[in-house]
Design a protein around this motif. Structure first.
Motif, short mmCIF file in Angstrom:
data_model
loop_
_atom_site.label_atom_id
_atom_site.label_comp_id
_atom_site.label_asym_id
_atom_site.label_seq_id
_atom_site.Cartn_x
_atom_site.Cartn_y
_atom_site.Cartn_z
N LEU A 160 0.85 -1.19 0.00
CA LEU A 160 0.00 0.00 0.00
C LEU A 160 0.89 1.24 0.00
O LEU A 160 1.98 1.22 0.57
N PRO A 161 0.45 2.33 -0.62
CA PRO A 161 1.20 3.58 -0.49
C PRO A 161 1.35 3.92 0.99
O PRO A 161 0.37 3.99 1.72
N THR A 162 2.58 4.10 1.44
CA THR A 162 2.86 4.33 2.85
C THR A 162 3.83 5.50 2.99
O THR A 162 4.82 5.57 2.27
N ILE A 323 -1.52 11.29 -2.04
CA ILE A 323 -2.51 11.58 -3.08
C ILE A 323 -1.90 11.33 -4.46
O ILE A 323 -2.53 10.72 -5.33
N ALA A 324 -0.69 11.82 -4.66
CA ALA A 324 -0.03 11.62 -5.96
C ALA A 324 0.18 10.13 -6.24
O ALA A 324 -0.06 9.65 -7.36
N ARG A 325 0.63 9.40 -5.23
CA ARG A 325 0.86 7.96 -5.42
C ARG A 325 -0.46 7.23 -5.71
O ARG A 325 -0.50 6.33 -6.54
N GLY A 328 -1.37 7.29 -9.14
CA GLY A 328 -0.46 6.61 -10.04
C GLY A 328 0.72 7.43 -10.49
O GLY A 328 1.47 7.01 -11.38
N ALA A 329 0.93 8.60 -9.87
CA ALA A 329 2.04 9.46 -10.27
C ALA A 329 3.32 9.05 -9.57
O ALA A 329 3.29 8.43 -8.50
#
Length: 347
Positions: A160-162, A323-325, A328-329
């Motif tokens: 997960l984005p962390t 938010i960016a991650r 998909g950025a």
């Protein structure tokens, strides 16, 4: 035929007593004069909706009392719109400022923050994380870094984005927004040495971040040939009373100390009070530096020298990374927000 009539009458009676009709997204769309997909976007991605349309949708949501079925949405799209934030405490205003800024930014992007309080026990962080994971968050925020192998392994396995915050590490899980606590200790030692202080003391907590500041302070003093550093530690969270207590303990054996680095402004406030009661003049006899630069630091007398960290910037930057991650950025994986020593009357 009598029984069916009685049943129908009972149902009608329940509705008359206040049963609420299920409000659907199509009801909101009809009153707001937009499509259901626009309502969905307004709720989940408000930044992509025109301001006037967003205002109209929000007004109808409030008027109707519409509550989105997040569970149904997550089952169909695998999106919970939740972010798990694991925080040791919200009693510390620095952390609360960060969390507020983080939550505000995530809310504007259509996410809700699920807050878990872990205390300062490293084992508790894993327990709280597991509880939060049952809600299927889309991302994780840590105040601090994952120092234990089990916690790091769990976070890495999630994919997960962390974002880890308020610290630095060479073993970051994913993204990092913070600064070096070790460097803070080094900078405060240098600040004291430049003012001719040679008999230092440190009063700090036992958590990992405070220990890093302690180590930086002691090592920097040693590089200046000062190896006798009086030290007292407290169990977090810090308090004014603990600052008083620990300075009293140090003075019992080391009356000659001429500077104290405190692990928080609250500890520093206690140290100043205890010094005053012992007839020790600040800064003539004793220099004092805190950490956090809380609001009262500049307003008290003598005004407290302290280390300033921009907690709001940490929270905002952490949200921007997540938010960016999530969109998909590509994201800068390590953001150093730095710190500064605000020199005032006490040092």
């Amino acid at each position: 035929m009598a029984k069916p009539k009685e049943k129908a009458a009972t149902t009608t009676s329940k509705r008359a007593r206040g049963g609420v009709r299920d409000i659907r997204i199509t009801d909101v769309a009809a009153l707001a004069q937009v499509s259901p997909i626009t309502v969905s976007r307004a709720l989940n991605n408000p930044e992509v909706v025109a301001p006037e349309t967003l205002r109209r949708v929000q007004q109808m949501v409030q008027q109707l009392g519409y509550v989105p079925n997040r569970l149904a949405g997550s089952l169909s799209s695998s999106k919970s719109r939740l972010i798990a934030a694991i925080v040791p405490t919200i009693a510390h205003s620095l952390f609360s400022t960060s969390i507020q800024a983080f939550s505000d930014a995530m809310s504007r992007a259509g996410y809700q923050v699920l807050l878990g309080l872990s205390g300062y026990g490293e084992a508790d962080e894993l327990r709280v994380l597991d509880a939060a994971l049952s809600r299927r968050p889309e991302g994780v925020l840590l105040v601090g870094v994952a120092r234990t192998a089990p916690l790091r392994a769990r976070l890495l396995s999630l994919q997960l984005p962390t974002v880890e915050t308020w610290d630095d590490t060479d073993l970051q899980v994913d993204m990092l927004v913070g600064f070096s606590h070790y460097d803070v200790g080094v900078a405060v030692a240098q600040h004291f040495v430049e003012r001719g202080r040679k008999r230092p003391a440190i009063v700090s907590a036992k958590d990992a971040r405070a220990r890093a500041r302690h180590d930086g302070f002691v090592h920097a003093m040693a590089r200046h040939g000062i190896t006798d550093v009086a030290a007292a530690s407290v169990t977090p969270p810090s308090s004014v009373a603990l600052g008083r207590e620990k300075l009293a303990e140090i003075l019992d054996s080391r009356r000659d100390i001429d500077c104290v680095f405190c692990g928080s402004d609250l500890l520093a406030l206690g140290v100043l009070g205890e010094a005053r009661d012992h007839g020790i003049r600040v800064p003539d006899d004793l220099s004092v530096c805190g950490f956090g630069d809380l609001e009262f630091a500049a307003e008290m007398w003598p005004a407290l020298t302290s280390v300033r960290v921009d907690g709001k910037r940490i929270g905002t930057a952490a949200a921007e990374c997540l938010i960016a991650r999530l969109k998909g950025a590509r994201v800068e994986s390590n953001v150093d927000v730095g710190f500064s020593i605000v020199a005032r009357d006490t040092a």
